[in-house]
Design a protein around this motif. Structure first.
Motif, PDB file in Angstrom:
ATOM      1  N   SER A 280       3.908  13.809  15.772  1.00  0.00           N
ATOM      2  CA  SER A 280       3.679  12.419  16.150  1.00  0.00           C
ATOM      3  C   SER A 280       2.538  11.813  15.336  1.00  0.00           C
ATOM      4  CB  SER A 280       3.364  12.332  17.647  1.00  0.00           C
ATOM      5  OG  SER A 280       3.145  10.996  18.044  1.00  0.00           O
ATOM      6  N   SER A 281       1.471  12.583  15.142  1.00  0.00           N
ATOM      7  CA  SER A 281       0.330  12.104  14.355  1.00  0.00           C
ATOM      8  C   SER A 281       0.725  11.857  12.902  1.00  0.00           C
ATOM      9  CB  SER A 281      -0.820  13.115  14.416  1.00  0.00           C
ATOM     10  OG  SER A 281      -1.309  13.257  15.736  1.00  0.00           O
ATOM     11  N   VAL A 282       1.530  12.765  12.349  1.00  0.00           N
ATOM     12  CA  VAL A 282       1.960  12.609  10.955  1.00  0.00           C
ATOM     13  C   VAL A 282       2.822  11.357  10.795  1.00  0.00           C
ATOM     14  CG1 VAL A 282       3.334  13.620   9.102  1.00  0.00           C
ATOM     15  CG2 VAL A 282       1.801  15.066  10.437  1.00  0.00           C
ATOM     16  N   LEU A 283       3.744  11.138  11.721  1.00  0.00           N
ATOM     17  CA  LEU A 283       4.592   9.944  11.639  1.00  0.00           C
ATOM     18  C   LEU A 283       3.772   8.666  11.813  1.00  0.00           C
ATOM     19  CD1 LEU A 283       7.823  11.041  13.547  1.00  0.00           C
ATOM     20  CD2 LEU A 283       7.546  10.666  11.090  1.00  0.00           C
ATOM     21  N   ASP A 284       2.748   8.718  12.647  1.00  0.00           N
ATOM     22  CA  ASP A 284       1.861   7.559  12.792  1.00  0.00           C
ATOM     23  C   ASP A 284       1.178   7.235  11.462  1.00  0.00           C
ATOM     24  OD1 ASP A 284       2.478   7.213  15.448  1.00  0.00           O
ATOM     25  OD2 ASP A 284       0.733   8.325  16.190  1.00  0.00           O
ATOM     26  N   GLN A 285       0.825   8.275  10.716  1.00  0.00           N
ATOM     27  CA  GLN A 285       0.207   8.059   9.411  1.00  0.00           C
ATOM     28  C   GLN A 285       1.230   7.537   8.401  1.00  0.00           C
ATOM     29  OE1 GLN A 285      -3.285   8.436   8.730  1.00  0.00           O
ATOM     30  NE2 GLN A 285      -3.046   8.340  10.949  1.00  0.00           N
ATOM     31  N   LEU A 286       2.434   8.085   8.421  1.00  0.00           N
ATOM     32  CA  LEU A 286       3.484   7.605   7.517  1.00  0.00           C
ATOM     33  C   LEU A 286       3.775   6.125   7.741  1.00  0.00           C
ATOM     34  CD1 LEU A 286       6.273  10.358   7.306  1.00  0.00           C
ATOM     35  CD2 LEU A 286       4.527   9.779   5.628  1.00  0.00           C
ATOM     36  N   ALA A 287       3.680   5.702   8.994  1.00  0.00           N
ATOM     37  CA  ALA A 287       3.982   4.307   9.324  1.00  0.00           C
ATOM     38  C   ALA A 287       2.998   3.338   8.676  1.00  0.00           C
ATOM     39  CB  ALA A 287       3.977   4.117  10.841  1.00  0.00           C
ATOM     40  N   LYS A 288       1.847   3.829   8.252  1.00  0.00           N
ATOM     41  CA  LYS A 288       0.845   2.974   7.621  1.00  0.00           C
ATOM     42  C   LYS A 288       1.086   2.801   6.120  1.00  0.00           C
ATOM     43  CE  LYS A 288      -2.675   4.566  10.913  1.00  0.00           C
ATOM     44  NZ  LYS A 288      -3.976   5.279  11.066  1.00  0.00           N
ATOM     45  N   LEU A 289       1.995   3.609   5.559  1.00  0.00           N
ATOM     46  CA  LEU A 289       2.270   3.518   4.124  1.00  0.00           C
ATOM     47  C   LEU A 289       3.265   2.395   3.843  1.00  0.00           C
ATOM     48  CD1 LEU A 289       2.685   7.294   3.192  1.00  0.00           C
ATOM     49  CD2 LEU A 289       0.725   5.824   2.706  1.00  0.00           C
TER      50      LEU A 289
ATOM     51  N   HIS B 159      -6.361   8.343   8.937  1.00  0.00           N
ATOM     52  CA  HIS B 159      -6.941   7.538   7.864  1.00  0.00           C
ATOM     53  C   HIS B 159      -6.181   6.228   7.772  1.00  0.00           C
ATOM     54  CE1 HIS B 159      -8.992   6.772   4.005  1.00  0.00           C
ATOM     55  NE2 HIS B 159      -9.806   7.736   4.382  1.00  0.00           N
ATOM     56  N   ASP B 160      -6.858   5.177   7.334  1.00  0.00           N
ATOM     57  CA  ASP B 160      -6.226   3.857   7.268  1.00  0.00           C
ATOM     58  C   ASP B 160      -5.857   3.436   5.851  1.00  0.00           C
ATOM     59  OD1 ASP B 160      -6.295   3.359  10.020  1.00  0.00           O
ATOM     60  OD2 ASP B 160      -8.388   2.739   9.921  1.00  0.00           O
ATOM     61  N   ASP B 161      -6.503   4.016   4.860  1.00  0.00           N
ATOM     62  CA  ASP B 161      -6.212   3.651   3.482  1.00  0.00           C
ATOM     63  C   ASP B 161      -4.955   4.383   3.003  1.00  0.00           C
ATOM     64  OD1 ASP B 161      -6.853   2.573   0.780  1.00  0.00           O
ATOM     65  OD2 ASP B 161      -7.084   4.703   0.325  1.00  0.00           O
ATOM     66  N   PRO B 162      -3.948   3.665   2.462  1.00  0.00           N
ATOM     67  CA  PRO B 162      -2.705   4.322   2.030  1.00  0.00           C
ATOM     68  C   PRO B 162      -2.926   5.481   1.069  1.00  0.00           C
ATOM     69  CG  PRO B 162      -2.395   1.951   2.065  1.00  0.00           C
ATOM     70  CD  PRO B 162      -3.860   2.199   2.338  1.00  0.00           C
ATOM     71  N   ASP B 163      -3.812   5.317   0.097  1.00  0.00           N
ATOM     72  CA  ASP B 163      -4.082   6.413  -0.837  1.00  0.00           C
ATOM     73  C   ASP B 163      -4.691   7.605  -0.109  1.00  0.00           C
ATOM     74  OD1 ASP B 163      -3.127   4.978  -2.987  1.00  0.00           O
ATOM     75  OD2 ASP B 163      -5.085   4.119  -3.465  1.00  0.00           O
ATOM     76  N   GLY B 164      -5.575   7.319   0.813  1.00  0.00           N
ATOM     77  CA  GLY B 164      -6.197   8.389   1.585  1.00  0.00           C
ATOM     78  C   GLY B 164      -5.196   9.117   2.465  1.00  0.00           C
ATOM     79  N   ILE B 165      -4.253   8.372   3.032  1.00  0.00           N
ATOM     80  CA  ILE B 165      -3.242   8.975   3.906  1.00  0.00           C
ATOM     81  C   ILE B 165      -2.406   9.991   3.138  1.00  0.00           C
ATOM     82  CG2 ILE B 165      -1.103   8.500   5.161  1.00  0.00           C
ATOM     83  CD1 ILE B 165      -2.379   5.808   5.975  1.00  0.00           C
ATOM     84  N   ALA B 166      -1.896   9.593   1.987  1.00  0.00           N
ATOM     85  CA  ALA B 166      -1.039  10.479   1.201  1.00  0.00           C
ATOM     86  C   ALA B 166      -1.788  11.734   0.774  1.00  0.00           C
ATOM     87  CB  ALA B 166      -0.508   9.731  -0.021  1.00  0.00           C
TER      88      ALA B 166
END
Length: 342
Positions: free
Chosen positions: A132-141, A95-102
């Motif tokens: 790796s996927s989770v860290l990729d998502q964290l990097a977007k926050l 997901h690309d939206d920070p709220d959506g990621i969390a």
């Protein structure tokens, strides 16, 4: 799907019909079909295709069919094959939206953990892909820039980091207890790597190296005097604890530029295994923030520490973002002060 006994046409019909019914609010009817004992072979093979609309409902929370969708989701988690569940869950993690990621991480990390644990000894590569996927998502926050932002966790990064640590903990425990840790030489200053290391340790090491680079290199940790309970400091501490738990020597990693093996043309394993950016971040955490400092022998001279960290400091100073440059300057100042005061 290979070996499931259903044609591609049947697969498409089930997926389209099931998803459409859930999206149009007919979840109670779909639930009765999913729970019907006569349909369990079908659900075991194809049920994971219903995950996308179910997860959308679970994320919204206010949907009137939430109880039915939750019951359906839980049944799929118990019934479907782990491999397909893993694929379906990871697809929904993006997901690309920070709220959506969390929110997605909060919802999906526990099911992902359950699926991975069910894989037994075959989980290592799947765990690595998931981390790796989770860290990729964290990097977007966004990263908290002030003490108040970290305390209030306005970007949800702190919560996500804490949940990630809860997620990875049983795998670290398994790696620690596996009995296949590297030998004593790998725990000394000169021992890095090893032929006896198992795949789970390898994937956890990759995870730690990636976490040291992102998000930890981009985070400004606050001292305990400034923020006694810092979630990000706790996250950094746990990452270093994992590195030690899987048999790596923190002193050996920090002083790798001085202790590395003879260079062989075309031999890239060491640089791939221990990225320079990650090691620079590790050195900054140890010598500036004093994390895991008690694991370092007191016999190291200040000059040796300075020489061993010049490459790390140089890398930080070469970074273009302000925080990276600041970390390089602070690290350099710390080592110079230590040498001057001796």
């Amino acid at each position: 799907l290979p070996g499931d006994g259903y044609s591609s046409e049947e697969h498409d019909v089930f997926t389209t019909a099931g998803r459409t019914c859930i999206e149009e609010g007919h979840s109670p009817q779909v639930l009765s079909i999913v729970l019907d004992e006569k349909n369990q072979n079908l659900i075991r093979s194809l049920g994971w295709n219903l995950l996308p609309p179910l997860i959308q409902v679970l994320l919204k929370k206010e949907d009137k069919n939430l109880p039915q969708c939750l019951a359906m989701f839980n049944h799929l988690m118990e019934t479907c094959r782990p491999k397909e569940l893993l694929i379906g869950l990871l697809e929904q993690l993006e997901h690309d939206d920070p709220d959506g990621i969390a929110n997605r991480l909060h919802l999906l990390l526990s099911p992902l953990q359950k699926v991975l644990l069910s894989l037994g000894s075959r989980k290592a590569s799947s765990l690595g892909m998931t981390l790796s996927s989770v860290l990729d998502q964290l990097a977007k926050l966004p990263v908290p820039g002030t003490k108040e932002q970290e305390e209030d966790d306005i970007f949800s990064l702190c919560r996500c980091c804490a949940e990630l640590m809860d997620f990875v903990r049983p795998f670290v425990l398994e790696a620690r207890q596996s009995g296949r840790a590297r030998g004593d030489s790998c725990k000394s200053l000169g021992g890095l790597g090893g032929d006896n290391e198992d795949e789970l340790q390898t994937e956890l090491l990759k995870f730690c190296m990636k976490a040291l680079s992102q998000p930890l290199l981009e985070v400004q940790l606050r001292d305990p005097d400034t923020l006694p309970l810092s979630p990000l400091r706790a996250f950094a501490t746990e990452i270093l604890d994992i590195v030690s738990a899987i048999g790596e020597s923190l002193p050996a990693l920090v002083f790798l530029p001085l202790l590395k093996r003879k260079q062989v043309p075309g031999f890239l394993e060491e640089e791939v295994r221990y990225p320079k950016t990650s090691l620079a971040s590790l050195a900054h955490l140890v010598f500036v923030h004093h994390l895991a400092a008690d694991t370092f022998p007191s016999v190291f001279s200040p000059v040796f520490c300075l020489r061993g960290n010049l490459e790390h400091v140089s890398l930080l100073l070469s970074r273009t973002e302000d925080l990276g440059l600041l970390k390089g300057l602070v690290s350099y100042r710390v080592f110079l002060l230590v040498c001057v005061c001796v």
